[in-house]
Each structure stands twice: as C-alpha cells, then as structure tokens.
Design an enzyme around this catalytic site. Structure first.
Site, PDB file in Angstrom:
ATOM      1  CG  ASP A   1       1.549  -5.373   2.834  1.00 46.25           C
ATOM      2  OD1 ASP A   1       2.323  -4.540   2.139  1.00 46.25           O
ATOM      3  OD2 ASP A   1       0.810  -4.986   3.672  1.00 46.25           O
TER       4      ASP A   1
ATOM      5  CG  ASP B   1      -3.149  -9.253   1.052  1.00 47.79           C
ATOM      6  OD1 ASP B   1      -3.332  -8.391   1.924  1.00 47.79           O
ATOM      7  OD2 ASP B   1      -1.842 -10.028   1.062  1.00 47.79           O
TER       8      ASP B   1
ATOM      9  CG  ASP C   1       0.688 -12.875   1.460  1.00 51.99           C
ATOM     10  OD1 ASP C   1      -0.225 -12.237   1.716  1.00 51.99           O
ATOM     11  OD2 ASP C   1       1.755 -12.677   1.926  1.00 51.99           O
TER      12      ASP C   1
ATOM     13  NE  ARG D   1       0.780   0.859  11.263  1.00 54.21           N
ATOM     14  CZ  ARG D   1       0.634   1.955  10.779  1.00 54.21           C
ATOM     15  NH1 ARG D   1       0.254   3.244  11.366  1.00 54.21           N
ATOM     16  NH2 ARG D   1      -0.058   2.233   9.400  1.00 54.21           N
TER      17      ARG D   1
ATOM     18  CB  SER E   1      -1.570  -2.024   4.589  1.00 52.92           C
ATOM     19  OG  SER E   1      -0.707  -0.946   4.902  1.00 52.92           O
ATOM     20  CE  LYS E   2      -5.492   2.101  10.915  1.00 53.15           C
ATOM     21  NZ  LYS E   2      -5.340   2.691  12.250  1.00 53.15           N
ATOM     22  CG  ASN E   3       1.878   2.497   5.427  1.00 54.95           C
ATOM     23  OD1 ASN E   3       1.881   3.768   5.480  1.00 54.95           O
ATOM     24  ND2 ASN E   3       1.997   1.780   6.362  1.00 54.95           N
TER      25      ASN E   3
ATOM     26  N   GLY F   1      -0.996 -10.326   7.540  1.00 51.36           N
ATOM     27  CA  GLY F   1      -2.479  -9.813   7.390  1.00 51.36           C
ATOM     28  C   GLY F   1      -2.835  -9.393   8.602  1.00 51.36           C
ATOM     29  CB  VAL F   2      -1.905  -9.443  12.167  1.00 51.97           C
ATOM     30  CG1 VAL F   2      -2.196  -9.023  13.478  1.00 51.97           C
ATOM     31  CG2 VAL F   2      -2.211 -11.034  11.710  1.00 51.97           C
TER      32      VAL F   2
HETATM   33  C1  BG6 Z   1      -0.681  -6.347   6.194  1.00 55.60           C
HETATM   34  C2  BG6 Z   1       0.791  -6.865   6.298  1.00 55.60           C
HETATM   35  O1  BG6 Z   1      -0.916  -6.179   4.575  1.00 55.60           O
HETATM   36  O2  BG6 Z   1      -0.898  -4.957   6.806  1.00 55.60           O
HETATM   37  C3  BG6 Z   1       0.816  -7.008   7.806  1.00 55.60           C
HETATM   38  O3  BG6 Z   1       0.589  -8.273   5.956  1.00 55.60           O
HETATM   39  C4  BG6 Z   1       0.671  -5.420   8.357  1.00 55.60           C
HETATM   40  O4  BG6 Z   1       2.211  -7.646   8.107  1.00 55.60           O
HETATM   41  C5  BG6 Z   1      -0.883  -4.867   8.290  1.00 55.60           C
HETATM   42  O5  BG6 Z   1       0.966  -5.502   9.919  1.00 55.60           O
HETATM   43  C6  BG6 Z   1      -0.812  -3.484   8.686  1.00 55.60           C
HETATM   44  O6  BG6 Z   1      -0.002  -2.556   7.884  1.00 55.60           O
HETATM   45  P1  BG6 Z   1       0.299  -1.102   8.077  1.00 55.60           P
HETATM   46  O7  BG6 Z   1       0.833  -0.648   6.698  1.00 55.60           O
HETATM   47  O8  BG6 Z   1      -1.001  -0.588   8.335  1.00 55.60           O
HETATM   48  O9  BG6 Z   1       1.249  -1.111   9.283  1.00 55.60           O
HETATM   49 MG    MG Z   2      -0.431 -10.257   2.391  1.00 58.62          MG
END
Ligand code: BG6
Ligand code: MG
Length: 214
Positions: free
Chosen positions: A11, A9, A171, A49, A117-119, A46-47
């Site tokens: 984040d 994972d 985590d 956006r 995460s999309k980031n 983990g959820v």
């Molecule tokens: C997960 C985070 O890795 O990515 C979440 O634990 C977050 O808290 C999710 O909402 C989506 O992230 P992003 O960067 O696409 O907004």
């Molecule tokens: Mg995480």
C-alpha cells in the site's frame, strides 16, 4: 549488483490504496461520531488493522467498547475497503512501477512483498500480480506489525537470503523503521522519503534501478 533482492511494501508503494483506506475509516468514524482527519490517517500507514482502529479510538469518548464491538468496527471498515478494491484492475498498476519491477527482475534480482495488509493476496490479484513475486510476506503470516521487522525478516527467510542482501522499499515511517530494525537498507518513497527516513530517499520509483542494480 548492489543487492540480491528487493522487498516492497504494498500500500503506497506498488499501488495507491491509501485513499481507499482513508475513505473507509472515515465512514466508520463518522458513523460513530469520532473525529478523524488525514493527519490521523497518516499515522495508520504500515500499521495493522486492529492497531489502526486503536489509534482512531483515541478520539472516541463514549462508553467502553468490548473486544467484539471493536472487531465489528474493524470488519465494517474492511467491508467498505474491499468494495473499493473490487474496482481495481491491472490498469491501476502504474507504467513506472511495472517497468521498474520488470527491469529489476531482468537484472537477476528476486522480488518480494512485505506488507502488513491481510488483503495483500486480493490486491495483488486485482493488479494482475497474483503470481508475479518470488515471495509474499503479509498481514496473514505475522504476529507483530511494523515497526517490528517481522514481516520483512519472514520475506527474506522465504527468499533464503540475509537482510543485508535485500533492499526494503517503503512509504511509511513505521515501515522504514521496521526495515532498519531488521538490518535491511531502506529506500523510501512518498511520506517516508520526505521525512528522510531511508538510506535512500527517492523522488521517483524508477530511481530504484540505479540503486539496486548499480
Ligand atoms: C498497510 C497499510 O499496508 O496495511 C495500513 O499501510 C493498513 O494502513 C494495513 O492498516 C492493514 O491492512 P488490511 O488490508 O489488513 O486492513
Ligand atoms: Mg505503505
């Protein structure tokens, strides 16, 4: 070796973006007069956006919000979050994480990312890990968020390996559940470790060497 690959994972495992997520959601929530605290924030780990926004909106008691307005709110949060990510650099990658990743790779293990995460591509770039992993499965290539196992199953597929060959590192409790649901063994750090959600519950990231390599 005990596994052929380790799927991380992002984040809260490879980097500590959790506080940036919290601060950005907090600003968005304050702007809408929505109650939001760190206990609620823990449920967002983990959820995705948009699902995170729905959890925050459980505390919203105003007029109904259109889907367009919800997307606007999520975009507002993401813009604030991206501003924080711009401050990140390779110095934000801890020595323990870097040396552990390098040791796992040197032992012959494949290394992948499995993040909601999309980031993810942007964060990996900021950390100097843009080309480091053998596979990156993230919020851009999935349709179901953790605790659904899709993101980890896609990572294993990209590596050409069965789930039983891969160790997932998480985590978040939702992430550990995703790993188990996909047929992976799971090593937990942080919150999920404290909750005993993994097959292995670590007190330090470096313990992965013993677990994955033997
Ligand atoms: C997960 C985070 O890795 O990515 C979440 O634990 C977050 O808290 C999710 O909402 C989506 O992230 P992003 O960067 O696409 O907004
Ligand atoms: Mg995480």
């Amino acid at each position: 070796m005990n596994y052929k690959a380790v799927i991380f994972d992002l984040d809260g495992v490879i980097c500590t973006t959790d506080e940036y997520h919290y601060q950005a959601w907090k600003k968005m929530a304050d702007g809408m007069n929505i109650y939001f605290d760190r206990t609620i924030n823990n449920r967002l780990r983990g959820v995705s956006r948009m699902e995170s926004l729905e959890i925050i909106l459980e505390q919203y008691h105003g007029p109904a919000l259109s889907e367009e307005r919800k997307v606007e709110l999520a975009t507002q949060k993401n813009d604030l979050y991206r501003e924080s990510l711009h401050q990140m650099s390779p110095a934000d990658l801890s020595e323990e994480v870097k040396t552990t990743l390098d040791a796992l790779r040197a032992a012959g293990l494949k290394l992948a990312i499995g993040s909601s995460s999309k980031n993810t591509p942007f964060i990996l770039g900021q950390l100097g890990l843009g080309n480091y992993f053998d596979a990156v499965s993230d919020g851009n290539n999935i349709t179901r968020s953790k605790p659904d196992p899709e993101v980890f199953l896609k990572a294993a597929e990209m590596l050409g390996l069965a789930p039983s060959d891969c160790l997932v590192v998480e985590d978040a409790i939702s992430g550990a559940q995703a790993g188990h649901a996909g047929g992976f063994e799971v090593a937990c750090v942080g919150d999920a470790s404290q909750a005993g959600a993994g097959n292995y519950n670590l007190s330090a990231f470096g313990e992965l060497k013993q677990i994955a390599i033997g």
